[in-house]
Design a protein around this motif. Structure first.
Motif, mmCIF file in Angstrom:
data_model
loop_
_atom_site.group_PDB
_atom_site.id
_atom_site.type_symbol
_atom_site.label_atom_id
_atom_site.label_comp_id
_atom_site.label_asym_id
_atom_site.label_seq_id
_atom_site.Cartn_x
_atom_site.Cartn_y
_atom_site.Cartn_z
ATOM 1 N N LYS A 1 52.817 34.025 68.180
ATOM 2 C CA LYS A 1 54.111 33.441 67.125
ATOM 3 C C LYS A 1 54.026 35.254 66.941
ATOM 4 O O LYS A 1 54.528 36.139 67.052
ATOM 5 C CB LYS A 1 53.822 32.760 65.681
ATOM 6 C CG LYS A 1 54.872 33.038 65.098
ATOM 7 C CD LYS A 1 54.227 31.942 63.753
ATOM 8 C CE LYS A 1 54.808 30.500 63.731
ATOM 9 N NZ LYS A 1 54.789 29.676 62.759
ATOM 10 N N GLU B 1 56.668 41.328 57.149
ATOM 11 C CA GLU B 1 56.015 41.013 56.804
ATOM 12 C C GLU B 1 56.309 39.470 57.363
ATOM 13 O O GLU B 1 55.030 38.762 56.854
ATOM 14 C CB GLU B 1 57.803 40.457 55.714
ATOM 15 C CG GLU B 1 57.918 41.283 53.872
ATOM 16 C CD GLU B 1 58.979 41.189 53.631
ATOM 17 O OE1 GLU B 1 59.676 40.125 53.770
ATOM 18 O OE2 GLU B 1 59.757 42.204 53.564
ATOM 19 N N LYS B 2 56.564 39.158 58.746
ATOM 20 C CA LYS B 2 56.283 37.981 59.537
ATOM 21 C C LYS B 2 54.879 38.339 59.507
ATOM 22 O O LYS B 2 54.197 37.736 59.784
ATOM 23 C CB LYS B 2 57.527 38.342 60.013
ATOM 24 C CG LYS B 2 57.248 36.529 61.231
ATOM 25 C CD LYS B 2 57.249 35.478 60.302
ATOM 26 C CE LYS B 2 57.257 34.722 61.293
ATOM 27 N NZ LYS B 2 57.182 33.380 60.891
ATOM 28 N N GLN C 1 52.406 39.733 58.468
ATOM 29 C CA GLN C 1 51.336 39.716 57.075
ATOM 30 C C GLN C 1 51.130 37.938 57.034
ATOM 31 O O GLN C 1 49.872 37.101 56.905
ATOM 32 C CB GLN C 1 51.758 39.987 56.485
ATOM 33 C CG GLN C 1 51.678 41.771 56.416
ATOM 34 C CD GLN C 1 50.409 42.512 57.332
ATOM 35 O OE1 GLN C 1 49.512 41.711 56.699
ATOM 36 N NE2 GLN C 1 50.486 43.016 58.554
ATOM 37 N N GLU C 2 52.380 37.507 57.239
ATOM 38 C CA GLU C 2 52.795 35.701 56.825
ATOM 39 C C GLU C 2 51.840 34.847 58.449
ATOM 40 O O GLU C 2 50.663 34.431 57.679
ATOM 41 C CB GLU C 2 54.169 35.374 57.215
ATOM 42 C CG GLU C 2 54.112 34.047 56.905
ATOM 43 C CD GLU C 2 55.449 34.470 56.928
ATOM 44 O OE1 GLU C 2 55.861 32.615 57.774
ATOM 45 O OE2 GLU C 2 56.519 34.146 56.652
ATOM 46 N N VAL C 3 52.238 35.447 59.192
ATOM 47 C CA VAL C 3 51.117 34.895 60.202
ATOM 48 C C VAL C 3 49.365 35.466 60.551
ATOM 49 O O VAL C 3 48.798 34.461 60.596
ATOM 50 C CB VAL C 3 51.622 35.072 61.833
ATOM 51 C CG1 VAL C 3 51.112 34.847 63.461
ATOM 52 C CG2 VAL C 3 53.256 34.985 62.517
ATOM 53 N N LYS C 4 49.644 36.339 60.337
ATOM 54 C CA LYS C 4 48.697 36.970 60.686
ATOM 55 C C LYS C 4 47.420 36.671 58.838
ATOM 56 O O LYS C 4 45.602 35.751 58.976
ATOM 57 C CB LYS C 4 47.733 38.445 59.776
ATOM 58 C CG LYS C 4 48.001 39.668 61.122
ATOM 59 C CD LYS C 4 47.767 41.217 60.787
ATOM 60 C CE LYS C 4 48.194 41.397 61.698
ATOM 61 N NZ LYS C 4 48.042 43.284 61.244
ATOM 62 N N GLN C 5 48.035 36.077 58.110
ATOM 63 C CA GLN C 5 47.676 35.053 56.857
ATOM 64 C C GLN C 5 46.593 33.468 57.398
ATOM 65 O O GLN C 5 45.824 33.056 57.407
ATOM 66 C CB GLN C 5 48.062 34.825 55.961
ATOM 67 C CG GLN C 5 47.776 36.277 54.587
ATOM 68 C CD GLN C 5 46.837 37.143 54.244
ATOM 69 O OE1 GLN C 5 45.758 36.017 53.705
ATOM 70 N NE2 GLN C 5 46.017 37.909 54.367
ATOM 71 N N ASP C 6 47.836 33.011 57.697
ATOM 72 C CA ASP C 6 47.358 32.253 59.141
ATOM 73 C C ASP C 6 47.229 31.822 58.977
ATOM 74 O O ASP C 6 45.771 31.042 59.808
ATOM 75 C CB ASP C 6 49.191 31.166 59.433
ATOM 76 C CG ASP C 6 50.092 31.034 57.897
ATOM 77 O OD1 ASP C 6 49.896 30.381 57.171
ATOM 78 O OD2 ASP C 6 51.422 31.304 59.033
ATOM 79 N N LYS D 1 43.633 31.654 57.834
ATOM 80 C CA LYS D 1 43.529 30.543 56.965
ATOM 81 C C LYS D 1 42.776 29.728 58.155
ATOM 82 O O LYS D 1 42.279 27.888 58.054
ATOM 83 C CB LYS D 1 44.504 29.971 56.723
ATOM 84 C CG LYS D 1 44.851 30.215 54.970
ATOM 85 C CD LYS D 1 46.349 29.750 54.767
ATOM 86 C CE LYS D 1 46.604 30.615 53.248
ATOM 87 N NZ LYS D 1 47.903 30.759 53.080
#
Length: 159
Positions: A109, A128-129, A131-136, A139
């Motif tokens: 992704k 933004e997407k 950064q969002e996936v990197k955060q996931d 985790k």
């Protein structure tokens, strides 16, 4: 390219050797991810007329590598459960396998999001997407680390 990842050695019969082999397989997974990331970065550098054939070959080889590594982890899991009566360690490996599958999906992704961002630099939503996936992924890596820590603690407890 990744032939060393396919060489599935005999699964050890000794408990400690089996645990060490499990850690070795995990290290091979980390290396496979590193190579996958490097290959994707190289692929992105071929844009805007991407060298998709080369990248498709990389994805094929990485997929084979992950399948081989996963198969070996499942053999280790089975041996821990059946031969050493360690369902607790098998359960950790089950959890780990689920998180590894999720990590691979998140990695794919992220790669797609990076390509989209490169192809559409004006679209701020792409960054933004990413950064969002990197955060996931962060985790996910934390969860993997926790599972490995539990595995380590439980496997050393019986020594």
């Amino acid at each position: 390219m990744f032939s060393y990842l396919f060489e599935s050695p005999m699964v050890p019969t000794d408990f400690q050797a089996l645990v060490h082999r499990f850690y070795a397989v995990q290290a091979e997974r980390v290396e496979a991810y590193r190579l996958f990331d490097e290959g994707h970065e190289a692929y992105l550098r071929t844009g805007p007329h991407y060298d998709f054939d080369h990248y498709r070959q990389l994805v094929h080889e990485i997929t084979q590598a992950f399948c081989g590594l996963s198969k070996e982890v499942l053999e280790i899991k089975e041996r821990l459960h059946q031969d050493f009566d360690r369902p607790d360690l098998s359960e950790h490996i089950d959890k780990l396998q689920k998180k590894e599958k999720q990590k691979l999906e998140l990695t794919a992704k992220l790669q797609l999001a990076k390509q989209k961002a490169q192809d559409h630099p004006e679209d701020e939503g792409c960054q933004e997407k990413i950064q969002e996936v990197k955060q996931d992924i962060i985790k996910n890596k934390e969860a993997l680390s926790d599972i490995l820590q539990d595995f380590k603690y439980d496997s050393e407890e019986s020594v």
